[in-house]
Design an enzyme around this catalytic site. Structure first.
Site, PDB file in Angstrom:
ATOM      1  N   ASP A  15       0.835  -1.208   0.000  1.00  0.00           N
ATOM      2  CA  ASP A  15       0.000   0.000   0.000  1.00  0.00           C
ATOM      3  C   ASP A  15       0.870   1.257   0.000  1.00  0.00           C
ATOM      4  O   ASP A  15       1.991   1.250   0.524  1.00  0.00           O
ATOM      5  CB  ASP A  15      -0.909  -0.017   1.234  1.00  0.00           C
ATOM      6  CG  ASP A  15      -2.091   0.932   1.090  1.00  0.00           C
ATOM      7  OD1 ASP A  15      -2.379   1.374  -0.043  1.00  0.00           O
ATOM      8  OD2 ASP A  15      -2.727   1.234   2.118  1.00  0.00           O
ATOM      9  N   SER A  60      -7.603  -5.391  -5.311  1.00  0.00           N
ATOM     10  CA  SER A  60      -8.753  -5.909  -4.565  1.00  0.00           C
ATOM     11  C   SER A  60     -10.032  -5.783  -5.386  1.00  0.00           C
ATOM     12  O   SER A  60     -10.097  -5.011  -6.349  1.00  0.00           O
ATOM     13  CB  SER A  60      -8.913  -5.142  -3.245  1.00  0.00           C
ATOM     14  OG  SER A  60      -9.433  -3.848  -3.490  1.00  0.00           O
ATOM     15  N   ASN A  63     -11.004  -2.351  -5.528  1.00  0.00           N
ATOM     16  CA  ASN A  63     -10.213  -1.461  -6.384  1.00  0.00           C
ATOM     17  C   ASN A  63     -10.863  -1.241  -7.761  1.00  0.00           C
ATOM     18  O   ASN A  63     -10.514  -0.290  -8.463  1.00  0.00           O
ATOM     19  CB  ASN A  63      -8.782  -1.984  -6.568  1.00  0.00           C
ATOM     20  CG  ASN A  63      -7.910  -1.889  -5.322  1.00  0.00           C
ATOM     21  OD1 ASN A  63      -6.992  -2.690  -5.134  1.00  0.00           O
ATOM     22  ND2 ASN A  63      -8.179  -0.918  -4.447  1.00  0.00           N
TER      23      ASN A  63
HETATM   24  C1  IPE Z   1      -5.522  -2.655  -0.234  1.00  0.00           C
HETATM   25  O1  IPE Z   1      -5.153  -1.347  -0.410  1.00  0.00           O
HETATM   26  C2  IPE Z   1      -5.544  -3.370  -1.560  1.00  0.00           C
HETATM   27  C3  IPE Z   1      -4.240  -3.524  -2.197  1.00  0.00           C
HETATM   28  C4  IPE Z   1      -3.084  -3.219  -1.662  1.00  0.00           C
HETATM   29  C5  IPE Z   1      -4.278  -4.110  -3.510  1.00  0.00           C
HETATM   30  P1  IPE Z   1      -6.235  -0.174  -0.608  1.00  0.00           P
HETATM   31  O2  IPE Z   1      -5.474   1.077  -0.727  1.00  0.00           O
HETATM   32  O3  IPE Z   1      -7.145  -0.524  -1.731  1.00  0.00           O
HETATM   33  O4  IPE Z   1      -7.045  -0.283   0.750  1.00  0.00           O
HETATM   34  P2  IPE Z   1      -7.777   0.828   1.603  1.00  0.00           P
HETATM   35  O5  IPE Z   1      -8.721   1.539   0.668  1.00  0.00           O
HETATM   36  O6  IPE Z   1      -6.716   1.751   2.126  1.00  0.00           O
HETATM   37  O7  IPE Z   1      -8.455   0.074   2.696  1.00  0.00           O
HETATM   38  C1  IPE Z   2      -1.465   0.231  -3.456  1.00  0.00           C
HETATM   39  O1  IPE Z   2      -1.266   1.609  -3.497  1.00  0.00           O
HETATM   40  C2  IPE Z   2      -1.682  -0.370  -4.825  1.00  0.00           C
HETATM   41  C3  IPE Z   2      -3.053  -0.764  -5.129  1.00  0.00           C
HETATM   42  C4  IPE Z   2      -4.056  -0.721  -4.289  1.00  0.00           C
HETATM   43  C5  IPE Z   2      -3.324  -1.201  -6.469  1.00  0.00           C
HETATM   44  P1  IPE Z   2      -2.482   2.620  -3.522  1.00  0.00           P
HETATM   45  O2  IPE Z   2      -2.862   2.862  -4.950  1.00  0.00           O
HETATM   46  O3  IPE Z   2      -3.582   2.141  -2.654  1.00  0.00           O
HETATM   47  O4  IPE Z   2      -1.792   3.914  -2.915  1.00  0.00           O
HETATM   48  P2  IPE Z   2      -2.386   4.895  -1.819  1.00  0.00           P
HETATM   49  O5  IPE Z   2      -2.860   4.049  -0.686  1.00  0.00           O
HETATM   50  O6  IPE Z   2      -3.497   5.645  -2.484  1.00  0.00           O
HETATM   51  O7  IPE Z   2      -1.241   5.767  -1.449  1.00  0.00           O
HETATM   52 MG    MG Z   3      -4.039   2.391  -0.692  1.00  0.00          MG
END
Ligand code: IPE
Ligand code: IPE
Ligand code: MG
Length: 235
Positions: A15, A60, A63
């Protein structure tokens, strides 16, 4: 007593890519690209250390609610990563697997995934498991449905359902539960990842954003795991 043993299975919620890019005044995709490089380094380190399974949350179910442009960019990056990394996966004898509803992915990604999974199937080092279009609740519901169908059609009795049979219907059926879960970027939540499998997993949350996470950070998380006392409910 703390145990100096290596975790057999490390799970990672990768993340912070978006925040990493924003801090640099760059589009989110830039962070995802750098995140893919982190994944390569962490996978190689797991292979070097002798970790059996590395499961990473790459995309996810939730996502899919992101802006279409980001989804398209992530899918293109996944396809590129799979094609580009194949020689490296082979050189490091890494086996690729997936969990999640893979049929939700665009055809080009599925084709690249199928090819990489088939090409690496006989590799004997770390198994890298990509969680793609994954949600633990969906996985659990799918498992419940399959057990209900078996019971309704008389193949099993309801009393036969126990933790072992249930786990055998999950996408992770042939893997041990994760020993260590790492989440980057400081968020203290599971975000619908491996809810059943993480029941007794040791959790390490680091403030580092995923693109900044290094091999040394992985080793530090493993050292932290090794200092923990796992009791599994006993004394
Ligand atoms: C969790 O991260 C999913 C992945 C790392 C693929 P998210 O960024 O989607 O989760 P939330 O929204 O912070 O819970
Ligand atoms: C994790 O990074 C990757 C995926 C969830 C695909 P994020 O895209 O969630 O990055 P932040 O949490 O917005 O910084
Ligand atoms: Mg994230």
């Amino acid at each position: 007593m703390a145990q100096p043993t290596l975790p057999r299975h490390v799970a990672v919620i990768m993340d912070g890519n978006g925040r990493w890019a924003r801090e640099r005044g760059q589009p989110r995709l830039f962070g995802h690209q750098r995140g893919a490089e982190t994944l390569r380094a962490v996978t190689e380190e797991c292979a070097a250390l002798g970790i059996e399974f590395l499961t990473v949350y790459a995309f996810s179910t939730e996502n899919w609610k992101r802006p279409q442009a980001e989804i398209d960019a992530l899918m293109a990056l996944l396809e590129f990563f799979l094609q580009n990394e194949l020689p490296n996966l082979m050189a490091n004898r890494i086996r690729l697997k997936t969990i999640g509803r893979i049929h939700d992915l665009p055809d080009a990604c599925r084709t690249a995934l199928d090819a990489a999974v088939a090409a690496t199937a006989r590799n004997t080092s770390t198994t890298l498991v990509l969680a793609l279009s994954y949600s633990a609740r969906t996985e659990i519901i799918d498992a419940v449905r399959s057990l209900c169908r078996d019971a309704a059609e008389g193949r099993i009795s309801p009393e036969a359902v126990d933790p072992g049979l249930f786990a055998s219907r999950l996408h992770t059926a042939e893997m041990p539960d994760p020993d260590l879960l790492i989440r980057t970027s400081g968020e203290m939540r599971l975000s619908n990842f491996l809810l059943w499998q993480l029941s007794y997993t040791e959790i390490v949350v680091t403030q580092k954003l995923w693109p900044d996470f290094t091999r040394e950070d992985l080793r530090a998380a493993i050292a932290e795991f090794q200092r923990r006392e796992r009791r599994f409910g006993t004394v």
